[in-house]
Design a protein around this motif. Structure first.
Motif, PDB file in Angstrom:
ATOM      1  N   ALA A  97       0.836  -1.211   0.000  1.00 20.73           N
ATOM      2  CA  ALA A  97       0.000   0.000   0.000  1.00 20.73           C
ATOM      3  C   ALA A  97       0.867   1.257   0.000  1.00 20.73           C
ATOM      4  CB  ALA A  97      -0.929  -0.010   1.208  1.00 20.73           C
ATOM      5  N   GLU A  98       1.932   1.240   0.794  1.00 18.21           N
ATOM      6  CA  GLU A  98       2.852   2.373   0.797  1.00 18.21           C
ATOM      7  C   GLU A  98       3.571   2.496  -0.543  1.00 18.21           C
ATOM      8  OE1 GLU A  98       3.208   4.722   3.295  1.00 18.21           O
ATOM      9  OE2 GLU A  98       1.389   3.652   3.898  1.00 18.21           O
ATOM     10  N   GLY A  99       3.839   1.347  -1.176  1.00 16.18           N
ATOM     11  CA  GLY A  99       4.469   1.366  -2.488  1.00 16.18           C
ATOM     12  C   GLY A  99       3.620   2.088  -3.516  1.00 16.18           C
ATOM     13  N   LEU A 100       2.306   1.878  -3.461  1.00 14.96           N
ATOM     14  CA  LEU A 100       1.410   2.582  -4.381  1.00 14.96           C
ATOM     15  C   LEU A 100       1.453   4.091  -4.151  1.00 14.96           C
ATOM     16  CD1 LEU A 100      -1.715   0.223  -4.370  1.00 14.96           C
ATOM     17  CD2 LEU A 100       0.037   0.448  -6.133  1.00 14.96           C
ATOM     18  N   LEU A 101       1.549   4.491  -2.891  1.00 15.17           N
ATOM     19  CA  LEU A 101       1.653   5.922  -2.596  1.00 15.17           C
ATOM     20  C   LEU A 101       2.996   6.483  -3.058  1.00 15.17           C
ATOM     21  CD1 LEU A 101       0.038   6.148   0.959  1.00 15.17           C
ATOM     22  CD2 LEU A 101      -0.917   6.936  -1.206  1.00 15.17           C
ATOM     23  N   ILE A 102       4.036   5.672  -2.982  1.00 12.64           N
ATOM     24  CA  ILE A 102       5.344   6.103  -3.486  1.00 12.64           C
ATOM     25  C   ILE A 102       5.275   6.337  -4.994  1.00 12.64           C
ATOM     26  CG2 ILE A 102       7.725   5.362  -3.905  1.00 12.64           C
ATOM     27  CD1 ILE A 102       7.639   3.927  -1.205  1.00 12.64           C
ATOM     28  N   PHE A 108       3.764  12.367  -9.446  1.00 14.50           N
ATOM     29  CA  PHE A 108       3.437  13.764  -9.172  1.00 14.50           C
ATOM     30  C   PHE A 108       4.680  14.657  -9.268  1.00 14.50           C
ATOM     31  CE2 PHE A 108       0.929  16.908  -6.517  1.00 14.50           C
ATOM     32  CZ  PHE A 108      -0.136  16.963  -7.403  1.00 14.50           C
ATOM     33  N   TRP A 109       5.834  14.067  -9.019  1.00 13.31           N
ATOM     34  CA  TRP A 109       7.103  14.786  -9.102  1.00 13.31           C
ATOM     35  C   TRP A 109       7.793  14.548 -10.439  1.00 13.31           C
ATOM     36  CZ3 TRP A 109      10.316  17.702  -5.620  1.00 13.31           C
ATOM     37  CH2 TRP A 109       9.643  18.108  -4.457  1.00 13.31           C
ATOM     38  N   HIS A 110       7.020  14.275 -11.486  1.00 11.03           N
ATOM     39  CA  HIS A 110       7.529  14.119 -12.852  1.00 11.03           C
ATOM     40  C   HIS A 110       8.591  13.026 -12.949  1.00 11.03           C
ATOM     41  CE1 HIS A 110       5.415  17.814 -13.966  1.00 11.03           C
ATOM     42  NE2 HIS A 110       5.943  18.374 -12.895  1.00 11.03           N
ATOM     43  N   GLU A 111       8.358  11.920 -12.243  1.00  4.64           N
ATOM     44  CA  GLU A 111       9.243  10.757 -12.280  1.00  4.64           C
ATOM     45  C   GLU A 111      10.689  11.128 -11.965  1.00  4.64           C
ATOM     46  OE1 GLU A 111       8.658   8.720 -15.955  1.00  4.64           O
ATOM     47  OE2 GLU A 111       6.571   8.212 -15.525  1.00  4.64           O
ATOM     48  N   ASN A 112      10.852  11.856 -10.891  1.00  5.29           N
ATOM     49  CA  ASN A 112      12.178  12.260 -10.422  1.00  5.29           C
ATOM     50  C   ASN A 112      12.899  11.044  -9.831  1.00  5.29           C
ATOM     51  OD1 ASN A 112      14.308  13.261  -8.666  1.00  5.29           O
ATOM     52  ND2 ASN A 112      13.421  15.292  -8.963  1.00  5.29           N
ATOM     53  N   LYS A 113      13.955  10.588 -10.500  1.00  2.00           N
ATOM     54  CA  LYS A 113      14.669   9.378 -10.085  1.00  2.00           C
ATOM     55  C   LYS A 113      15.312   9.537  -8.711  1.00  2.00           C
ATOM     56  CE  LYS A 113      13.981   7.298 -14.082  1.00  2.00           C
ATOM     57  NZ  LYS A 113      13.131   6.092 -14.226  1.00  2.00           N
ATOM     58  N   LYS A 114      15.889  10.702  -8.450  1.00  4.13           N
ATOM     59  CA  LYS A 114      16.534  10.929  -7.164  1.00  4.13           C
ATOM     60  C   LYS A 114      15.524  10.857  -6.025  1.00  4.13           C
ATOM     61  CE  LYS A 114      20.389  13.771  -8.841  1.00  4.13           C
ATOM     62  NZ  LYS A 114      21.074  15.095  -8.744  1.00  4.13           N
ATOM     63  N   LEU A 115      14.349  11.431  -6.254  1.00  5.32           N
ATOM     64  CA  LEU A 115      13.303  11.384  -5.236  1.00  5.32           C
ATOM     65  C   LEU A 115      12.872   9.938  -4.984  1.00  5.32           C
ATOM     66  CD1 LEU A 115      11.221  12.856  -3.404  1.00  5.32           C
ATOM     67  CD2 LEU A 115       9.663  12.793  -5.356  1.00  5.32           C
ATOM     68  N   LEU A 116      12.717   9.159  -6.057  1.00  6.36           N
ATOM     69  CA  LEU A 116      12.302   7.767  -5.917  1.00  6.36           C
ATOM     70  C   LEU A 116      13.320   6.977  -5.097  1.00  6.36           C
ATOM     71  CD1 LEU A 116      10.371   5.455  -6.613  1.00  6.36           C
ATOM     72  CD2 LEU A 116      11.670   5.115  -8.728  1.00  6.36           C
ATOM     73  N   LYS A 117      14.590   7.148  -5.395  1.00  7.41           N
ATOM     74  CA  LYS A 117      15.635   6.450  -4.647  1.00  7.41           C
ATOM     75  C   LYS A 117      15.604   6.854  -3.179  1.00  7.41           C
ATOM     76  CE  LYS A 117      18.775   5.917  -8.595  1.00  7.41           C
ATOM     77  NZ  LYS A 117      20.098   6.299  -9.174  1.00  7.41           N
ATOM     78  N   TRP A 118      15.426   8.138  -2.932  1.00  4.58           N
ATOM     79  CA  TRP A 118      15.392   8.635  -1.558  1.00  4.58           C
ATOM     80  C   TRP A 118      14.206   8.056  -0.797  1.00  4.58           C
ATOM     81  CZ3 TRP A 118      12.053  11.880   1.247  1.00  4.58           C
ATOM     82  CH2 TRP A 118      12.585  12.368   2.436  1.00  4.58           C
ATOM     83  N   LEU A 119      13.052   7.994  -1.457  1.00  9.35           N
ATOM     84  CA  LEU A 119      11.859   7.442  -0.812  1.00  9.35           C
ATOM     85  C   LEU A 119      12.017   5.944  -0.533  1.00  9.35           C
ATOM     86  CD1 LEU A 119       8.961   9.220  -2.766  1.00  9.35           C
ATOM     87  CD2 LEU A 119       9.688   9.628  -0.407  1.00  9.35           C
TER      88      LEU A 119
END
Length: 227
Positions: A97-102, A108-119
């Motif tokens: 469920a948290e993965g779906l929110l991630i 929403f952040w235009h597929e920002n790779k750095k943000l995804l890695k950080w999350l």
């Protein structure tokens, strides 16, 4: 009909668990048409796998919890395996469920790779912290004294579970802050249905999770153990 104090506690707990199971089934049935329309037929990518786990593992875990709550397992020699499987299913459903929110925040952040890695890194630390710290609390602070129930067949949970909900709240707050920031910094003047739906539904959903998690913390810390 009169119950002893212990019997009343058991009846209240059983009714709550069965009610939760009914709510899960009701929600599942309500959303089947949307699932058929939006999910079935999609390729099996990471998003669909995550959705499938969040959707169906939740039912399995809730069913096992309901079974443990409504059945008398006092004559069983060991319920450890059952409890471990149930715990694993619940953890899997929460993580999915948290993965779906991630993924929602990532989009929403235009597929920002750095943000995804950080999350993802933050999620990993949150999971390890939630599981590890709660076990330490239950073991060394004796909220669930070792040896009290060696079979694991007594239905209950220690106060260490409040630690897990605390980690969940912190992670939800991070996702919520990121969503709110992006909404008012980049999509401030955007009024498209997609942006409005992603933002509104995401905030409502995360707010509900935070409120329920906070309630679980209060219950775990304040309500007597017999409940």
């Amino acid at each position: 009909m009169r119950f002893t104090t212990t019997s009343t506690h058991v009846v209240c707990l059983t009714m709550e668990i069965v009610g939760a199971m009914a709510a899960v089934i009701f929600d599942y049935c309500l959303t089947i048409p949307q699932e058929v329309q939006l999910i079935w037929g999609r390729k099996w990518d990471v998003v669909r796998v995550t959705y499938t786990l969040a959707r169906h593992v939740t039912l399995m875990g809730t069913a096992m919890t309901t079974y443990a709550a409504v059945t008398n397992r006092s004559n069983d020699t060991s319920c450890v395996t059952f409890n471990n499987v149930s715990y694993g299913l619940h953890m899997t459903s929460i993580i999915a469920a948290e993965g779906l929110l991630i993924f929602r925040t990532y989009a929403f952040w235009h597929e920002n790779k750095k943000l995804l890695k950080w999350l993802l890194v933050l999620a990993a630390f949150s999971i390890l912290g939630a599981v590890g710290v709660s076990k330490v609390v239950n073991t060394f602070l004796l909220t669930n004294p070792p040896g009290t129930d060696p079979t694991g067949c007594v239905f209950g949970s220690g106060k260490g579970s409040s630690i897990q909900y605390g980690f969940l709240i912190n992670y939800e707050l991070v996702l919520m802050i990121l969503t709110i920031y992006k909404r008012f910094s980049f999509y401030k003047h955007v009024r498209t249905p997609l942006v409005t739906t992603v933002y509104r539904d995401g905030i409502i959903y995360m707010t509900c999770i935070i409120m329920v998690s906070f309630t679980n913390i209060v219950v775990a810390l304040v309500v007597p153990v017999r409940f």
